[in-house]
Write a protein that holds these residues in place. Sequence first.
Motif, mmCIF file in Angstrom:
data_model
loop_
_atom_site.group_PDB
_atom_site.id
_atom_site.type_symbol
_atom_site.label_atom_id
_atom_site.label_comp_id
_atom_site.label_asym_id
_atom_site.label_seq_id
_atom_site.Cartn_x
_atom_site.Cartn_y
_atom_site.Cartn_z
ATOM 1 N N GLU A 121 0.811 -1.210 0.000
ATOM 2 C CA GLU A 121 0.000 0.000 0.000
ATOM 3 C C GLU A 121 0.851 1.271 0.000
ATOM 4 O O GLU A 121 0.374 2.328 -0.403
ATOM 5 N N ILE A 122 2.093 1.183 0.455
ATOM 6 C CA ILE A 122 2.977 2.350 0.429
ATOM 7 C C ILE A 122 3.767 2.395 -0.872
ATOM 8 O O ILE A 122 3.893 3.449 -1.500
ATOM 9 N N ARG A 123 4.291 1.249 -1.285
ATOM 10 C CA ARG A 123 5.123 1.221 -2.485
ATOM 11 C C ARG A 123 4.328 1.513 -3.761
ATOM 12 O O ARG A 123 4.848 2.150 -4.694
ATOM 13 N N THR A 124 3.089 1.046 -3.813
ATOM 14 C CA THR A 124 2.293 1.240 -5.023
ATOM 15 C C THR A 124 2.072 2.718 -5.334
ATOM 16 O O THR A 124 2.382 3.176 -6.440
ATOM 17 N N PRO A 125 1.521 3.523 -4.385
ATOM 18 C CA PRO A 125 1.373 4.944 -4.716
ATOM 19 C C PRO A 125 2.699 5.666 -4.880
ATOM 20 O O PRO A 125 2.811 6.570 -5.710
ATOM 21 N N ALA A 157 -1.010 10.459 -3.906
ATOM 22 C CA ALA A 157 -0.540 11.101 -2.674
ATOM 23 C C ALA A 157 -1.629 11.081 -1.610
ATOM 24 O O ALA A 157 -1.360 10.837 -0.427
ATOM 25 N N ASP A 158 -2.885 11.307 -2.022
ATOM 26 C CA ASP A 158 -4.004 11.242 -1.077
ATOM 27 C C ASP A 158 -4.140 9.839 -0.494
ATOM 28 O O ASP A 158 -4.388 9.667 0.705
ATOM 29 N N HIS A 159 -3.971 8.835 -1.351
ATOM 30 C CA HIS A 159 -4.054 7.451 -0.879
ATOM 31 C C HIS A 159 -2.942 7.149 0.119
ATOM 32 O O HIS A 159 -3.171 6.516 1.162
ATOM 33 N N LEU A 160 -1.744 7.624 -0.187
ATOM 34 C CA LEU A 160 -0.603 7.398 0.704
ATOM 35 C C LEU A 160 -0.828 8.074 2.055
ATOM 36 O O LEU A 160 -0.524 7.507 3.114
ATOM 37 N N LEU A 161 -1.372 9.282 2.035
ATOM 38 C CA LEU A 161 -1.670 9.984 3.281
ATOM 39 C C LEU A 161 -2.695 9.224 4.119
ATOM 40 O O LEU A 161 -2.592 9.164 5.349
ATOM 41 N N LYS A 162 -3.684 8.634 3.451
ATOM 42 C CA LYS A 162 -4.700 7.875 4.187
ATOM 43 C C LYS A 162 -4.085 6.644 4.851
ATOM 44 O O LYS A 162 -4.423 6.299 5.988
ATOM 45 N N VAL A 163 -3.174 5.968 4.152
ATOM 46 C CA VAL A 163 -2.496 4.807 4.730
ATOM 47 C C VAL A 163 -1.736 5.219 5.992
ATOM 48 O O VAL A 163 -1.848 4.570 7.040
ATOM 49 N N LYS A 296 -10.877 -10.715 -6.557
ATOM 50 C CA LYS A 296 -9.780 -9.753 -6.591
ATOM 51 C C LYS A 296 -9.443 -9.300 -5.179
ATOM 52 O O LYS A 296 -10.270 -9.329 -4.283
ATOM 53 N N GLN A 297 -8.207 -8.876 -5.019
ATOM 54 C CA GLN A 297 -7.741 -8.371 -3.730
ATOM 55 C C GLN A 297 -7.905 -6.862 -3.732
ATOM 56 O O GLN A 297 -7.321 -6.163 -4.547
ATOM 57 N N PHE A 298 -8.734 -6.356 -2.853
ATOM 58 C CA PHE A 298 -8.977 -4.923 -2.801
ATOM 59 C C PHE A 298 -7.883 -4.230 -2.001
ATOM 60 O O PHE A 298 -7.278 -4.814 -1.114
ATOM 61 N N THR A 299 -7.663 -2.955 -2.325
ATOM 62 C CA THR A 299 -6.631 -2.190 -1.638
ATOM 63 C C THR A 299 -7.067 -1.863 -0.220
ATOM 64 O O THR A 299 -8.234 -1.943 0.131
ATOM 65 N N GLY A 300 -6.115 -1.437 0.591
ATOM 66 C CA GLY A 300 -6.405 -1.054 1.969
ATOM 67 C C GLY A 300 -5.655 -1.927 2.957
ATOM 68 O O GLY A 300 -5.163 -3.005 2.619
ATOM 69 N N LEU A 301 -5.579 -1.441 4.197
ATOM 70 C CA LEU A 301 -4.828 -2.136 5.239
ATOM 71 C C LEU A 301 -5.710 -3.004 6.123
ATOM 72 O O LEU A 301 -5.209 -3.719 6.980
ATOM 73 N N GLY A 302 -7.018 -2.910 5.965
ATOM 74 C CA GLY A 302 -7.892 -3.633 6.883
ATOM 75 C C GLY A 302 -8.008 -2.929 8.218
ATOM 76 O O GLY A 302 -8.275 -3.571 9.239
ATOM 77 N N LEU A 303 -7.793 -1.604 8.240
ATOM 78 C CA LEU A 303 -7.869 -0.835 9.481
ATOM 79 C C LEU A 303 -9.058 0.109 9.517
ATOM 80 O O LEU A 303 -9.505 0.511 10.594
#
Length: 484
Positions: A121-125, A157-163, A296-303
């Motif tokens: 989730e960090i490396r992708t964005p 960048a928004d996605h990375l900030l959310k992670v 399919k595997q959805f994005t996100g950390l499960g948090l």
Amino acid sequence: MFLKEAGLNSPKELIGRKEADMPWSKDVQEIFEKDDAYILQTGEPQLGFEEVLKSDDDRELWIRGSKVPLRNADGATIGVLGVFIDITDSKKNESELYNANLKLAENDTLKTSFLANISHEIRTPLSAIVGFADMLAKDHIPATEIAHFTRLIQTQADHLLKVVSDILDISLIESNQIKLEEQTIDLVELVNDQFLILSHQLKNLNNDHIRAKLSVPRHMPHFYIKGDKVRIRQVLNNLVDNAIKFTQFGFIEVGFQVKDEKQVHVFVKDSGTGIDEKSKTIIFERFRKGDHTYKKQFTGLGLGLAIARELTQRMGGNLWFDSELEMGSSFYLSMPVAEHIAEQPEVDVPNENLLENVVWENKTILVADDVKHMHQLMHLFLRDKGVTIINVMSGEEAVEKVKQFQNIDMIFMDVQMPGMGGVAAMKKITQLAPDIPLVAFTAYAMEGDKEKYLKQGFWDYISKPINQKDLTLLMHKYWVVASK
């Protein structure tokens, strides 16, 4: 133990009794008779065996015993001698230890999966941000591609900030350091804003197959609840993001229903994939992710949902859902109704179009930060605003510039710099020029950081990463707006 299971009160009551005379429960008697019959027939002892005996009230009793044949002088077997030990407690401890080991193994698996997920989730964005930034650096790129690459960089960048925010939030929750405010919130305004956000997100995704719907009670211009406005928005944003993630066709609806004078239910409904029975039991657990489609595997950390429920419960509400596979999901957020509605102060928030056109001629700001690209970014944000910018790389330089220049109108002070830190520099500058607004300009953005720096003496606070709108709004608070 033996007497109790036999229903007797004294060892003397055993004398002269045969096994058939003993008041065992039927199941226990059958077990003992089977064991004894084997020893009497074979003459072989049974040593160190374990058996579970069930009482009439369904209580389980574990025993460890040994039985040997009793022989007469001629060597003939004439009976059975048995010794028993109650091992119920040790068996219970053994079972608990086994379950604990299973839980540890499961947690290790979840941890490994979670760390792998974080990496993804960090490396992708980051890969997208670095890749498209590299493309922007090339010559002769069409304007349409520049706009497209810029939008992709902003999205990633928004996605990375959310992670990062989710990781910080769950850490704060686990350490019991998260702080919540109790505010009076206009729910009609909140839900309408959420609907606009949803519509904007769907527009950016170019998704014409999903319709955004708004559902609020008629003839209700205002309705107030209690809670932390920022955190309630966070919960609703998470629910809307999930709805978008798992919906391909149909609708996503946001709204609320007034249940009674004390509770209101805010909801986010969708016509998406729904939640399977297995995922329903773990959907609010940390580090868990439900794959609703099995494909399919959805994005996100499960948090996200774990954080959402924890925040909701800490604000005196609750979070739950109804869902049917392939039929969609409905998430409900219950919040307490505000009993006494205070007068809502009018806040002077300038029109965004006005902010785009403001200029502050003859204004000078000092930016103290040891990261060069922050200076570059401030110049880009303010290059059309008529503002003079003085850049320094340390607290010591900031203090010297204040001594040197008498016309500084605002200071943006990074908190952590080599040598003299931002807080120490702020205190020295406050003594030299107490009328200059000093803004904490920092990446320390956890719960309570803003209050901490304001208490230390800063006039205001803005967290990194900054955006042009927030920066302009902050400057508008202190300066008279002069339109072009």
